[in-house]
Structure formats: structure tokens, C-alpha cells
Motif scaffolding. Sequence first.
Motif, PDB file in Angstrom:
ATOM      1  N   ARG A 192     -65.632 -66.554   1.210  1.00 30.40           N
ATOM      2  CA  ARG A 192     -64.531 -66.223   0.290  1.00 30.40           C
ATOM      3  C   ARG A 192     -63.461 -67.309   0.304  1.00 30.40           C
ATOM      4  N   ASN A 193     -63.107 -67.767   1.473  1.00 32.23           N
ATOM      5  CA  ASN A 193     -62.080 -68.812   1.568  1.00 32.23           C
ATOM      6  C   ASN A 193     -62.563 -70.131   0.970  1.00 32.23           C
ATOM      7  N   VAL A 195     -64.690 -70.553  -1.577  1.00 36.72           N
ATOM      8  CA  VAL A 195     -64.779 -70.540  -3.047  1.00 36.72           C
ATOM      9  C   VAL A 195     -63.437 -70.240  -3.695  1.00 36.72           C
ATOM     10  N   ARG A 196     -62.400 -70.020  -2.890  1.00 38.84           N
ATOM     11  CA  ARG A 196     -61.072 -69.796  -3.470  1.00 38.84           C
ATOM     12  C   ARG A 196     -60.673 -71.038  -4.282  1.00 38.84           C
ATOM     13  N   ASP A 198     -62.321 -71.855  -7.012  1.00 42.57           N
ATOM     14  CA  ASP A 198     -63.467 -72.100  -7.892  1.00 42.57           C
ATOM     15  C   ASP A 198     -63.244 -71.371  -9.215  1.00 42.57           C
ATOM     16  N   TYR A 201     -64.297 -67.839  -9.111  1.00 40.23           N
ATOM     17  CA  TYR A 201     -63.836 -67.126  -7.916  1.00 40.23           C
ATOM     18  C   TYR A 201     -63.873 -65.603  -8.106  1.00 40.23           C
ATOM     19  N   TRP A 204     -67.373 -64.338  -7.688  1.00 42.51           N
ATOM     20  CA  TRP A 204     -67.811 -64.339  -6.282  1.00 42.51           C
ATOM     21  C   TRP A 204     -67.198 -63.159  -5.528  1.00 42.51           C
ATOM     22  N   LEU A 205     -65.955 -62.807  -5.849  1.00 46.36           N
ATOM     23  CA  LEU A 205     -65.333 -61.652  -5.202  1.00 46.36           C
ATOM     24  C   LEU A 205     -66.056 -60.362  -5.585  1.00 46.36           C
ATOM     25  N   ALA A 268     -57.609 -62.481  -9.554  1.00 47.33           N
ATOM     26  CA  ALA A 268     -58.632 -63.492  -9.839  1.00 47.33           C
ATOM     27  C   ALA A 268     -59.204 -63.297 -11.241  1.00 47.33           C
TER      28      ALA A 268
END
Length: 390
Positions: A192-193, A195-196, A198, A201, A204-205, A268
Motif C-alpha cells: 500500500r505504501n 503504490v501511494r 500511483d 492507487y 489498488w486499495l 483516493a
Amino acid sequence: MTDRLPRRAEPIDKVTLKSGAVRYRFRIDLGVKADGSRDRRFFTYRSYKEARAEFRRISTEVAAGTHVNRGRLTVAEHLEDWLAGKRDIRPNTLRNYRDAAKPILRDLGQLALQQLTKAHIDRFLTSLRRRDGKPYAPETIRLTLSVLKQVTKDAKRQGLIARDPAEFVQAPIPAHGHRTAVWTRQEANQFRNHVRGDRLYALWLLTLCGLRRSEVLGLRWVDVNFQSETIVVRQARVEVTASFIDVQPPKTTRGLRTLPITGEVSAALQALHRIQSSEHIEFGGGSLNESALIATEPDGRPILPRTYTDRFRRAAKNAGVPVITLRNVRHTSVSVMLDAGIPPTTVAAWHGHDPRMTVSVYGRTYDDSLRIAGASMFQSVEEPDDSALG
């Protein structure tokens, strides 16, 4: 020339062919044809012993209503007929059936359906190999056997075979100690950190939250409510073939669900909405249509499922965490929630599962929780104060 043998319980005739070879023949009433006439057929064998045994077998089956007339239908022909009859399933499910059927067609397809035996199937499963020569994974073998069992069961139901040769074939079990590869909480947060920041993002979350790939790629902006901070899972995008992406509703009513989204996920998604609005104008599309998909390329094209998977693998590798499948990220979500003490019914509702499946298939207990559980048995208990007992 036909010589009637001495009268016995079995009406078997000795037949001498023009070549001089001797055969043994009997005629038996198999029942009624479709036109209502009697179905009487001749059966010929090389020895009297074989003819006698077959007469008894066929007579017994006819009396019991289980006899199946000899046919030339092959395993491949019936398998193709079975697949063609699957009209009430989703295209991606049919694709999975066809993929699982490929080794069956290759290795057993030329066999006559009535000649297929349990021994054939056992040897087939034992010899299954991938293109690189490595054995198939137990899960893949179980899927292939599942399709074959459905095919042979259908053949028996139609009266094409007298016995189901796959009925008692056992599927391989995973090796002792096999565990599904999932991330720990620390690894999930490490990804998670990484791809922050991206562009994807928010997606991904959602994946980390346990949504299926098809659900993430099927979300539209109209399914997102920023005021109530919820999303509604209404549809899924599934890659059936390289040129056909199917859009379909959830398989079950459990799959159709409204989920609250945390402040981070909501923020996000709002950031991605602003990015896509700018991109839409930049590429000449005007204002962003709220019915548009969330998972799109900068030019507005929907992200392909296989592209999403490839990008996930690269991101996981670059994040320094084990490269697991997207399905196992979903397993991770279930396991983390269960490990945090969230009730299985709640975890199941979040993921669109049956609660029993959530616990038995997806749940994994982490080592820390096991240590805590074991230690709890020997924690000191405060002694009661005798003076307080009066």
C-alpha cells in the motif's frame, strides 16, 4: 453354417464362417425400439465360454433395465456434446470448462466412451503434465477430474454407459502442510505504501480491501457515492477470451452489495475522479460521463483484466513483497479481518461470500494469533479475596 448346441440354459449357437473359423452366437430381446417394434439383436463371440458369460451379463442387465446397447461414441464426441449443452452458464465459466477439458480430449478423447474405465482415468490423472513437463498442481487436477466426472455422469444419465467409470475416482489432495500464499498485514501495508501516489492507487486499495478483480474493473463512477462514502458492486468485467470481455451481474445476491469506504479509499477515488476528468477533457471527450468505468487508461479505454494483473505483479515485485495472485490478495483480506476478530458473517457479507466458505476456504489464522491463543490458557488468574466473602 449354424449348429445348434445341445440345449442348455443359454440359447447359444455354434456358427462356422466361410473361412472355417468358429464363432458362438446368441440372439436376445433387448426391449422395444422407438417405433414400437421389438429390439432383438445378435451377439457373436470367439469362444463358447465368452458367449455364455456375455449372455448372462446382458440378460441380467436387460432384466434390471440397466443394459446399454453397444455404441461407437468416443469420449471426445460426448464431451463436445456435453459442452454444447451448457447454455445456462456464464461465458467465462464455459471457458474454464473448455480449458479443463483440453487434457481430457488430448489423452482420453479417442477412446470409445463405453470402453472408458476407472483404470484409464487413474492413469490419466497420474500422467498429467504441463507443457514444461512439470506435474499439474493438485487444484488443476481436481478441476479436470470434476469436469470429467460431470461428463461421465451425464453419459450414464442418458443411458450411453451402464456404469460411471469416474464415480469412485479420488481427486489428489494437497501436500501435507500446504498453505495458500497470502500476505501478512505488514506486507499488505508495505504494498500500500509503495503504490501511494500511483495513478491507480484507488484501485489498488479496493483490491487490498478484498474486491475481486472483475468487481474492481466493473465499477463505474455512478456506483460511487462520495457523500455517503459507499460503493455499490453491481457488475463485473471478465475476460473470456483475448478479444471478448464480458460484463455480467454478480453470480449471487450476496455478490450484489453496498460497501462503506474508508476516508483513505474515498479520498483516493476522489483524486482519481479529478485525474480522469482532466484526462477526458485533454483527449477531447468533454466532461466525464458518470456512467464511465473507473478502471480506465488515460485515453479512456477500459483497462484489460490481464493488464491489471500484469501491473499488480510488477508493483508487488517493486514493493519488495511476495508476488501472489490477485485472488490471494482477496484471501489476505478475509484472513486479516477474521484475525482481527471481525465476525465471520460480517466478513462474508463484505466479500459477498457464504459465511461457511469464508471460514473453511478463505480464512487463515496467523502465527501471532496462535501464540496468543496458546498463551491464554496459562495466564494468571487473580485469586479471590476471602475477606470479601463475609
